[in-house]
Design a protein around this motif. Structure first.
Motif, PDB file in Angstrom:
ATOM      1  N   MET A 139      43.533 -10.483  63.118  1.00  0.00           N
ATOM      2  CA  MET A 139      42.919  -9.926  61.923  1.00  0.00           C
ATOM      3  C   MET A 139      41.396  -9.941  62.031  1.00  0.00           C
ATOM      4  N   MET A 140      40.854 -11.076  62.442  1.00  0.00           N
ATOM      5  CA  MET A 140      39.406 -11.197  62.561  1.00  0.00           C
ATOM      6  C   MET A 140      38.864 -10.288  63.659  1.00  0.00           C
ATOM      7  N   ASP A 141      39.650 -10.138  64.736  1.00  0.00           N
ATOM      8  CA  ASP A 141      39.208  -9.272  65.830  1.00  0.00           C
ATOM      9  C   ASP A 141      39.070  -7.824  65.384  1.00  0.00           C
ATOM     10  N   SER A 142      39.997  -7.356  64.564  1.00  0.00           N
ATOM     11  CA  SER A 142      39.939  -5.968  64.123  1.00  0.00           C
ATOM     12  C   SER A 142      38.764  -5.743  63.167  1.00  0.00           C
ATOM     13  N   ILE A 143      38.428  -6.724  62.353  1.00  0.00           N
ATOM     14  CA  ILE A 143      37.288  -6.585  61.449  1.00  0.00           C
ATOM     15  C   ILE A 143      35.990  -6.518  62.253  1.00  0.00           C
ATOM     16  N   VAL A 144      35.857  -7.396  63.252  1.00  0.00           N
ATOM     17  CA  VAL A 144      34.667  -7.388  64.098  1.00  0.00           C
ATOM     18  C   VAL A 144      34.565  -6.065  64.833  1.00  0.00           C
ATOM     19  N   LEU A 145      35.686  -5.569  65.332  1.00  0.00           N
ATOM     20  CA  LEU A 145      35.699  -4.281  66.034  1.00  0.00           C
ATOM     21  C   LEU A 145      35.255  -3.150  65.111  1.00  0.00           C
ATOM     22  N   ILE A 146      35.768  -3.141  63.894  1.00  0.00           N
ATOM     23  CA  ILE A 146      35.402  -2.087  62.940  1.00  0.00           C
ATOM     24  C   ILE A 146      33.918  -2.150  62.616  1.00  0.00           C
ATOM     25  N   VAL A 147      33.385  -3.359  62.420  1.00  0.00           N
ATOM     26  CA  VAL A 147      31.964  -3.516  62.107  1.00  0.00           C
ATOM     27  C   VAL A 147      31.105  -3.036  63.269  1.00  0.00           C
ATOM     28  N   PHE A 148      31.435  -3.441  64.497  1.00  0.00           N
ATOM     29  CA  PHE A 148      30.633  -3.044  65.647  1.00  0.00           C
ATOM     30  C   PHE A 148      30.725  -1.549  65.918  1.00  0.00           C
ATOM     31  N   VAL A 149      31.900  -0.972  65.784  1.00  0.00           N
ATOM     32  CA  VAL A 149      32.044   0.465  66.021  1.00  0.00           C
ATOM     33  C   VAL A 149      31.272   1.242  64.958  1.00  0.00           C
ATOM     34  N   THR A 150      31.352   0.797  63.705  1.00  0.00           N
ATOM     35  CA  THR A 150      30.602   1.458  62.637  1.00  0.00           C
ATOM     36  C   THR A 150      29.104   1.368  62.893  1.00  0.00           C
ATOM     37  N   PHE A 151      28.627   0.196  63.296  1.00  0.00           N
ATOM     38  CA  PHE A 151      27.212   0.017  63.601  1.00  0.00           C
ATOM     39  C   PHE A 151      26.791   0.916  64.753  1.00  0.00           C
ATOM     40  N   LYS A 152      27.621   0.976  65.784  1.00  0.00           N
ATOM     41  CA  LYS A 152      27.308   1.800  66.947  1.00  0.00           C
ATOM     42  C   LYS A 152      27.233   3.279  66.569  1.00  0.00           C
ATOM     43  N   VAL A 153      28.172   3.743  65.762  1.00  0.00           N
ATOM     44  CA  VAL A 153      28.181   5.140  65.330  1.00  0.00           C
ATOM     45  C   VAL A 153      26.940   5.444  64.497  1.00  0.00           C
ATOM     46  N   LEU A 154      26.570   4.530  63.601  1.00  0.00           N
ATOM     47  CA  LEU A 154      25.376   4.743  62.783  1.00  0.00           C
ATOM     48  C   LEU A 154      24.106   4.782  63.631  1.00  0.00           C
ATOM     49  N   VAL A 155      23.980   3.863  64.580  1.00  0.00           N
ATOM     50  CA  VAL A 155      22.784   3.824  65.418  1.00  0.00           C
ATOM     51  C   VAL A 155      22.691   5.073  66.284  1.00  0.00           C
ATOM     52  N   PHE A 156      23.786   5.422  66.960  1.00  0.00           N
ATOM     53  CA  PHE A 156      23.755   6.609  67.814  1.00  0.00           C
ATOM     54  C   PHE A 156      23.595   7.887  67.000  1.00  0.00           C
ATOM     55  N   GLY A 157      24.239   7.953  65.844  1.00  0.00           N
ATOM     56  CA  GLY A 157      24.100   9.128  64.985  1.00  0.00           C
ATOM     57  C   GLY A 157      22.675   9.315  64.508  1.00  0.00           C
ATOM     58  N   THR A 158      22.025   8.219  64.104  1.00  0.00           N
ATOM     59  CA  THR A 158      20.636   8.293  63.673  1.00  0.00           C
ATOM     60  C   THR A 158      19.734   8.711  64.829  1.00  0.00           C
ATOM     61  N   GLY A 159      19.962   8.122  65.991  1.00  0.00           N
ATOM     62  CA  GLY A 159      19.163   8.475  67.160  1.00  0.00           C
ATOM     63  C   GLY A 159      19.324   9.934  67.543  1.00  0.00           C
ATOM     64  N   MET A 160      20.554  10.434  67.501  1.00  0.00           N
ATOM     65  CA  MET A 160      20.790  11.834  67.848  1.00  0.00           C
ATOM     66  C   MET A 160      20.146  12.758  66.822  1.00  0.00           C
ATOM     67  N   PHE A 161      20.211  12.388  65.547  1.00  0.00           N
ATOM     68  CA  PHE A 161      19.593  13.217  64.509  1.00  0.00           C
ATOM     69  C   PHE A 161      18.099  13.356  64.756  1.00  0.00           C
ATOM     70  N   TYR A 162      17.426  12.234  64.994  1.00  0.00           N
ATOM     71  CA  TYR A 162      15.980  12.296  65.206  1.00  0.00           C
ATOM     72  C   TYR A 162      15.614  12.966  66.529  1.00  0.00           C
ATOM     73  N   ALA A 163      16.451  12.825  67.543  1.00  0.00           N
ATOM     74  CA  ALA A 163      16.183  13.508  68.810  1.00  0.00           C
ATOM     75  C   ALA A 163      16.292  15.016  68.641  1.00  0.00           C
ATOM     76  N   ILE A 164      17.322  15.465  67.947  1.00  0.00           N
ATOM     77  CA  ILE A 164      17.491  16.903  67.713  1.00  0.00           C
ATOM     78  C   ILE A 164      16.360  17.430  66.840  1.00  0.00           C
ATOM     79  N   LYS A 165      15.998  16.673  65.807  1.00  0.00           N
ATOM     80  CA  LYS A 165      14.910  17.086  64.920  1.00  0.00           C
ATOM     81  C   LYS A 165      13.594  17.189  65.691  1.00  0.00           C
ATOM     82  N   TRP A 166      13.330  16.228  66.558  1.00  0.00           N
ATOM     83  CA  TRP A 166      12.089  16.243  67.324  1.00  0.00           C
ATOM     84  C   TRP A 166      12.038  17.461  68.243  1.00  0.00           C
ATOM     85  N   HIS A 167      13.158  17.734  68.929  1.00  0.00           N
ATOM     86  CA  HIS A 167      13.187  18.892  69.821  1.00  0.00           C
ATOM     87  C   HIS A 167      13.066  20.199  69.037  1.00  0.00           C
TER      88      HIS A 167
END
Length: 80
Positions: free
Chosen positions: A1-29
């Motif tokens: 149970m705890m493993d799945s919560i940690v996985l969900i938190v890390f995957v969500t964080f990763k998606v948010l970080v990469f999504g934000t980075g991609m947004f600003y990269a596309i905007k800059w270009h």
């Protein structure tokens, strides 16, 4: 149970970080492209085609390299 919560938190964080980075990269270009509209459309298409061709050749080369290495080492490539 705890493993799945940690996985969900890390995957969500990763998606948010990469999504934000991609947004600003596309905007800059995009903003940079608006400033430098002097570039010919044909030159951009030609450069894009060259990048796509190099990528496809690299992908083909990596696939063939992997195939030959697995054959030389005796790994089985059959599907179950």
């Amino acid at each position: 149970m705890m493993d799945s919560i940690v996985l969900i938190v890390f995957v969500t964080f990763k998606v948010l970080v990469f999504g934000t980075g991609m947004f600003y990269a596309i905007k800059w270009h995009y903003d940079r492209g608006q400033k430098e509209k002097k570039m010919d459309k044909r030159a951009v298409l030609r450069a894009g085609g060259q990048v796509a061709a190099v990528f496809m050749l690299a992908l083909l080369g990596m696939g063939l390299f992997t195939f030959f290495i697995t054959r030389m080492t005796g790994l089985s490539l059959t599907l179950p």
